[in-house]
Design a protein around this motif. Structure first.
Motif, PDB file in Angstrom:
ATOM      1  N   ARG A  24       0.816  -1.214  -0.098  1.00 39.32           N
ATOM      2  CA  ARG A  24      -0.131  -0.070   0.066  1.00 39.32           C
ATOM      3  C   ARG A  24       0.782   1.241   0.035  1.00 39.32           C
ATOM      4  O   ARG A  24       0.574   2.183  -0.726  1.00 39.32           O
ATOM      5  CB  ARG A  24      -1.038   0.029   1.142  1.00 39.32           C
ATOM      6  CG  ARG A  24      -2.005  -0.859   1.308  1.00 39.32           C
ATOM      7  CD  ARG A  24      -2.694  -1.131   2.612  1.00 39.32           C
ATOM      8  NE  ARG A  24      -3.896  -1.691   2.126  1.00 39.32           N
ATOM      9  CZ  ARG A  24      -5.222  -1.370   1.708  1.00 39.32           C
ATOM     10  NH1 ARG A  24      -4.936  -0.058   1.804  1.00 39.32           N
ATOM     11  NH2 ARG A  24      -6.053  -2.054   1.660  1.00 39.32           N
ATOM     12  N   THR A  25       1.916   1.150   0.919  1.00 41.59           N
ATOM     13  CA  THR A  25       2.598   2.498   1.153  1.00 41.59           C
ATOM     14  C   THR A  25       3.374   2.715  -0.412  1.00 41.59           C
ATOM     15  O   THR A  25       3.161   3.877  -0.856  1.00 41.59           O
ATOM     16  CB  THR A  25       3.798   2.201   2.139  1.00 41.59           C
ATOM     17  OG1 THR A  25       2.994   1.797   3.226  1.00 41.59           O
ATOM     18  CG2 THR A  25       4.537   3.723   2.277  1.00 41.59           C
ATOM     19  N   SER A  27       2.391   1.516  -3.237  1.00 42.51           N
ATOM     20  CA  SER A  27       1.572   2.014  -4.549  1.00 42.51           C
ATOM     21  C   SER A  27       0.981   3.410  -4.058  1.00 42.51           C
ATOM     22  O   SER A  27       0.768   4.126  -5.216  1.00 42.51           O
ATOM     23  CB  SER A  27       0.296   1.009  -4.531  1.00 42.51           C
ATOM     24  OG  SER A  27       0.626  -0.349  -4.422  1.00 42.51           O
ATOM     25  N   ASN A  28       0.973   3.974  -2.985  1.00 48.14           N
ATOM     26  CA  ASN A  28       0.533   5.234  -2.646  1.00 48.14           C
ATOM     27  C   ASN A  28       1.418   6.097  -3.254  1.00 48.14           C
ATOM     28  O   ASN A  28       1.373   7.336  -4.018  1.00 48.14           O
ATOM     29  CB  ASN A  28       0.297   5.504  -1.466  1.00 48.14           C
ATOM     30  CG  ASN A  28      -1.123   5.627  -0.923  1.00 48.14           C
ATOM     31  OD1 ASN A  28      -1.831   6.041  -1.415  1.00 48.14           O
ATOM     32  ND2 ASN A  28      -1.321   4.594   0.134  1.00 48.14           N
ATOM     33  N   ARG A  29       2.722   5.712  -2.931  1.00 51.75           N
ATOM     34  CA  ARG A  29       3.657   6.629  -3.464  1.00 51.75           C
ATOM     35  C   ARG A  29       3.825   6.721  -4.935  1.00 51.75           C
ATOM     36  O   ARG A  29       3.993   7.722  -5.601  1.00 51.75           O
ATOM     37  CB  ARG A  29       5.014   6.072  -3.092  1.00 51.75           C
ATOM     38  CG  ARG A  29       6.268   7.005  -3.132  1.00 51.75           C
ATOM     39  CD  ARG A  29       7.417   6.796  -1.919  1.00 51.75           C
ATOM     40  NE  ARG A  29       8.032   5.477  -2.151  1.00 51.75           N
ATOM     41  CZ  ARG A  29       8.020   4.592  -1.319  1.00 51.75           C
ATOM     42  NH1 ARG A  29       8.049   4.715   0.003  1.00 51.75           N
ATOM     43  NH2 ARG A  29       8.967   3.467  -1.485  1.00 51.75           N
ATOM     44  N   ARG A  32       0.951   8.761  -6.360  1.00 53.12           N
ATOM     45  CA  ARG A  32       1.536  10.220  -6.262  1.00 53.12           C
ATOM     46  C   ARG A  32       2.495  10.738  -7.347  1.00 53.12           C
ATOM     47  O   ARG A  32       2.148  11.817  -7.845  1.00 53.12           O
ATOM     48  CB  ARG A  32       2.144  10.389  -4.839  1.00 53.12           C
ATOM     49  CG  ARG A  32       1.433  11.352  -3.941  1.00 53.12           C
ATOM     50  CD  ARG A  32       2.162  11.666  -2.688  1.00 53.12           C
ATOM     51  NE  ARG A  32       2.950  12.926  -2.694  1.00 53.12           N
ATOM     52  CZ  ARG A  32       2.250  14.044  -2.736  1.00 53.12           C
ATOM     53  NH1 ARG A  32       0.968  14.197  -2.766  1.00 53.12           N
ATOM     54  NH2 ARG A  32       2.791  15.169  -2.680  1.00 53.12           N
ATOM     55  N   LYS A  46      -5.515   4.495  -6.731  1.00 55.19           N
ATOM     56  CA  LYS A  46      -6.017   4.891  -5.338  1.00 55.19           C
ATOM     57  C   LYS A  46      -7.181   3.967  -5.172  1.00 55.19           C
ATOM     58  O   LYS A  46      -7.664   3.621  -4.020  1.00 55.19           O
ATOM     59  CB  LYS A  46      -6.269   6.274  -5.239  1.00 55.19           C
ATOM     60  CG  LYS A  46      -5.194   7.279  -5.461  1.00 55.19           C
ATOM     61  CD  LYS A  46      -4.504   7.570  -3.869  1.00 55.19           C
ATOM     62  CE  LYS A  46      -3.301   8.285  -4.005  1.00 55.19           C
ATOM     63  NZ  LYS A  46      -2.727   8.521  -2.808  1.00 55.19           N
ATOM     64  N   LEU A  49      -6.530   0.533  -4.246  1.00 52.98           N
ATOM     65  CA  LEU A  49      -6.216   0.609  -2.803  1.00 52.98           C
ATOM     66  C   LEU A  49      -7.253   0.836  -1.894  1.00 52.98           C
ATOM     67  O   LEU A  49      -7.324   0.023  -0.848  1.00 52.98           O
ATOM     68  CB  LEU A  49      -5.232   1.720  -2.648  1.00 52.98           C
ATOM     69  CG  LEU A  49      -3.743   1.436  -3.496  1.00 52.98           C
ATOM     70  CD1 LEU A  49      -3.026   2.704  -3.104  1.00 52.98           C
ATOM     71  CD2 LEU A  49      -3.049   0.243  -2.406  1.00 52.98           C
ATOM     72  N   ARG A  50      -8.308   1.649  -2.318  1.00 53.01           N
ATOM     73  CA  ARG A  50      -9.476   1.734  -1.456  1.00 53.01           C
ATOM     74  C   ARG A  50     -10.322   0.558  -1.279  1.00 53.01           C
ATOM     75  O   ARG A  50     -10.878   0.001  -0.212  1.00 53.01           O
ATOM     76  CB  ARG A  50     -10.036   2.966  -1.810  1.00 53.01           C
ATOM     77  CG  ARG A  50     -10.014   4.069  -0.930  1.00 53.01           C
ATOM     78  CD  ARG A  50     -11.282   5.148  -1.190  1.00 53.01           C
ATOM     79  NE  ARG A  50     -11.650   5.158  -2.769  1.00 53.01           N
ATOM     80  CZ  ARG A  50     -11.047   6.116  -3.107  1.00 53.01           C
ATOM     81  NH1 ARG A  50      -9.971   6.804  -2.874  1.00 53.01           N
ATOM     82  NH2 ARG A  50     -11.186   6.166  -4.533  1.00 53.01           N
ATOM     83  N   GLN A  80      -5.785   5.506   3.899  1.00 53.08           N
ATOM     84  CA  GLN A  80      -5.308   5.928   2.716  1.00 53.08           C
ATOM     85  C   GLN A  80      -5.045   7.574   2.590  1.00 53.08           C
ATOM     86  O   GLN A  80      -5.652   8.403   3.158  1.00 53.08           O
ATOM     87  CB  GLN A  80      -6.219   5.633   1.587  1.00 53.08           C
ATOM     88  CG  GLN A  80      -6.412   4.098   1.645  1.00 53.08           C
ATOM     89  CD  GLN A  80      -5.136   3.331   1.624  1.00 53.08           C
ATOM     90  OE1 GLN A  80      -4.427   3.545   0.739  1.00 53.08           O
ATOM     91  NE2 GLN A  80      -4.712   2.530   2.607  1.00 53.08           N
ATOM     92  N   TRP A  81      -4.077   7.701   1.629  1.00 51.76           N
ATOM     93  CA  TRP A  81      -3.791   9.306   1.553  1.00 51.76           C
ATOM     94  C   TRP A  81      -5.220   9.737   0.518  1.00 51.76           C
ATOM     95  O   TRP A  81      -5.477   8.847  -0.197  1.00 51.76           O
ATOM     96  CB  TRP A  81      -2.703   9.411   0.468  1.00 51.76           C
ATOM     97  CG  TRP A  81      -1.336   9.138   1.318  1.00 51.76           C
ATOM     98  CD1 TRP A  81      -1.085   9.157   2.606  1.00 51.76           C
ATOM     99  CD2 TRP A  81      -0.064   8.928   0.881  1.00 51.76           C
ATOM    100  NE1 TRP A  81       0.101   9.022   2.945  1.00 51.76           N
ATOM    101  CE2 TRP A  81       0.692   8.721   1.963  1.00 51.76           C
ATOM    102  CE3 TRP A  81       0.711   8.922  -0.433  1.00 51.76           C
ATOM    103  CZ2 TRP A  81       2.252   8.494   1.896  1.00 51.76           C
ATOM    104  CZ3 TRP A  81       1.771   8.480  -0.721  1.00 51.76           C
ATOM    105  CH2 TRP A  81       2.799   8.654   0.481  1.00 51.76           C
ATOM    106  N   ALA A 139       0.781  12.796   3.010  1.00 56.71           N
ATOM    107  CA  ALA A 139       0.979  12.435   1.486  1.00 56.71           C
ATOM    108  C   ALA A 139       1.983  13.151   1.203  1.00 56.71           C
ATOM    109  O   ALA A 139       3.091  12.868   0.549  1.00 56.71           O
ATOM    110  CB  ALA A 139      -0.273  12.614   0.845  1.00 56.71           C
TER     111      ALA A 139
END
Ligand SMILES: Nc1ncnc2c1ncn2[C@@H]1O[C@H](COP(=O)(O)OP(=O)(O)O)[C@@H](O)[C@H]1O
Ligand SMILES: [Mg+2]
Length: 368
Positions: A24-25, A27-29, A32, A46, A49-50, A80-81, A139
């Motif tokens: 998750r971390t 993928s979020n990066r 972004r 996103k 991920l949600r 999540q961000w 974020a």
């Protein structure tokens, strides 16, 4: 696309380790890092991920989050961000950016003897963007966000509350995360007659000790709807403060532009919406706009501006009306035309556009 190659390696490794927290971390990066170039793809990531949050956990994997020893309920959750952009007025944006910059440059500040707590307090009415700011802080810093709802941590068993708080403050530095203490005024609710004052003091003290125990790098964001209820000793531990109020005219216009997406050239309709939504929160404007768009999609019609306006006029802070579908009655049209004209200075041209009729008809509405 500008994906850092290290992120791809980290993603593969995390996936094969079944380390979903890292998946998750990373993928979020990635989301972004590509959001400037390919917003659609970032949104897709996103959204995955949600949506995948629950199945991952039920597949047997549980991150080692601290839990309440009796109920086994997690004391915090990784949030999540946000995908929603943040609209802030000038003062708030200044504090937000100063805070981020101080966190990023903390080493340098410390080397000049300017260490300080990296604690940000957000106060203001519900729906004004406090949780959103906490998400944007995480974020921007590229750190995981751990949300603690203090009202749920403060169990009926106060002995456990102190223990739970200590567990939370032990956990966060290990994760290099952002700790988000939502509803931080919940401790103040302990001032009721069911509890002794001594117990309240103990919980407040544990919270203060926890905050004081954190190292220079740990970031804490706290939010409260009632800053007046907050214990002064806690208040003092937050050098950075943003006080939210309901959005001003310019920000309301930005919110309508963002959430309603009506391209009417000169923006006159969103300007009227901004005027009539004085006193509503960002969350209210969002829910009015989304409700209106949902109606138009399902009815396969253009966005019904008149009914969006009627619903907005009938809404109060935290309590939005639902725009009606279908053709509006003449009586309602007349009343809207008169309100908008007399109270908000809408021109006959604007009104003709809003009520999808001719200027002659509008003139007759206003005459009556
Ligand atoms: N200042 C803002 N900028 C952008 N969106 C906002 C703002 N305020 C509220 N919203 C919208 O309303 C939603 C709810 O806001 P939230 O941050 O949960 O409010 P709070 O935590 O203050 O109750 C946000 O996710 C966002 O979609
Ligand atoms: Mg919130």
């Amino acid at each position: 696309m500008h994906i850092n190659q290290d992120d791809i390696v980290a993603l593969i490794e995390a996936a094969l380790d079944a380390n979903y927290s890292d998946v998750r971390t990373v993928s979020n990066r990635i989301a972004r890092s590509i959001s400037n170039h390919d917003l659609e793809c970032a949104k897709k990531i996103k959204s995955i991920l949600r949506k995948k949050g629950v199945p991952l956990q039920s597949s047997g994997y549980m991150e080692n989050l601290p839990v309440d020893s009796k109920s086994r309920a997690p004391l915090l959750e990784e949030t999540q961000w946000p995908v929603t952009p943040l609209f802030l007025n000038q003062d708030s944006r200044n504090v937000f950016q100063t805070f981020i910059s101080d966190v990023i440059n903390i080493e340098e500040l410390i080397s000049h003897g300017l260490s300080g707590r990296l604690n940000l307090l957000l106060s203001g009415p519900p729906g004004t963007g406090k949780s959103l700011v906490a998400g944007h802080v995480a974020a921007q810093l590229n750190r995981p966000l751990y949300t603690v709802r203090l009202d749920s941590v403060i169990s009926s068993l106060l002995g456990d509350t102190a223990k739970n708080l200590r567990q939370i403050f032990d956990f966060i530095p290990k994760k290099n995360g952002v700790l988000f203490l939502d509803e931080v005024d919940a401790v103040a609710k302990l001032r009721d007659d069911r509890h002794e004052l001594g117990e309240l003091k103990r919980v407040v003290n544990t919270l203060i000790q926890g905050l004081d125990s954190l190292d220079d790098q740990t970031v804490v964001v706290a939010a409260t709807n009632h800053s007046g209820l907050l214990d002064p000793a806690i208040w003092r531990r937050f050098p950075y403060k943003i006080n939210f109020s309901t959005p001003d005219l310019d920000m309301r216009q930005e919110l309508w532009n963002h959430f309603l997406f009506v391209d009417n050239g000169d923006n006159s309709i969103n300007h009227i919406l901004a005027k009539i939504s004085d006193g509503l929160s960002g969350a209210d404007i969002e829910s009015l706009a989304i409700a209106a768009r949902r109606k138009s999609i399902l009815a396969k019609t253009d966005l019904n501006i008149a009914s969006t306006i009627a619903a907005t006029i009938n809404s109060t802070l935290g309590n939005t009306a639902t725009p009606e579908g279908g053709e509006m009655s003449t009586a309602n049209k007349k009343s809207i035309a008169n309100v908008l004209h007399k109270e908000y200075g809408a021109t006959q041209v604007d009104l003709a556009k809003i009520l999808t009729t001719t200027r002659q008809t509008i003139a007759s509405y206003l005459r009556e």
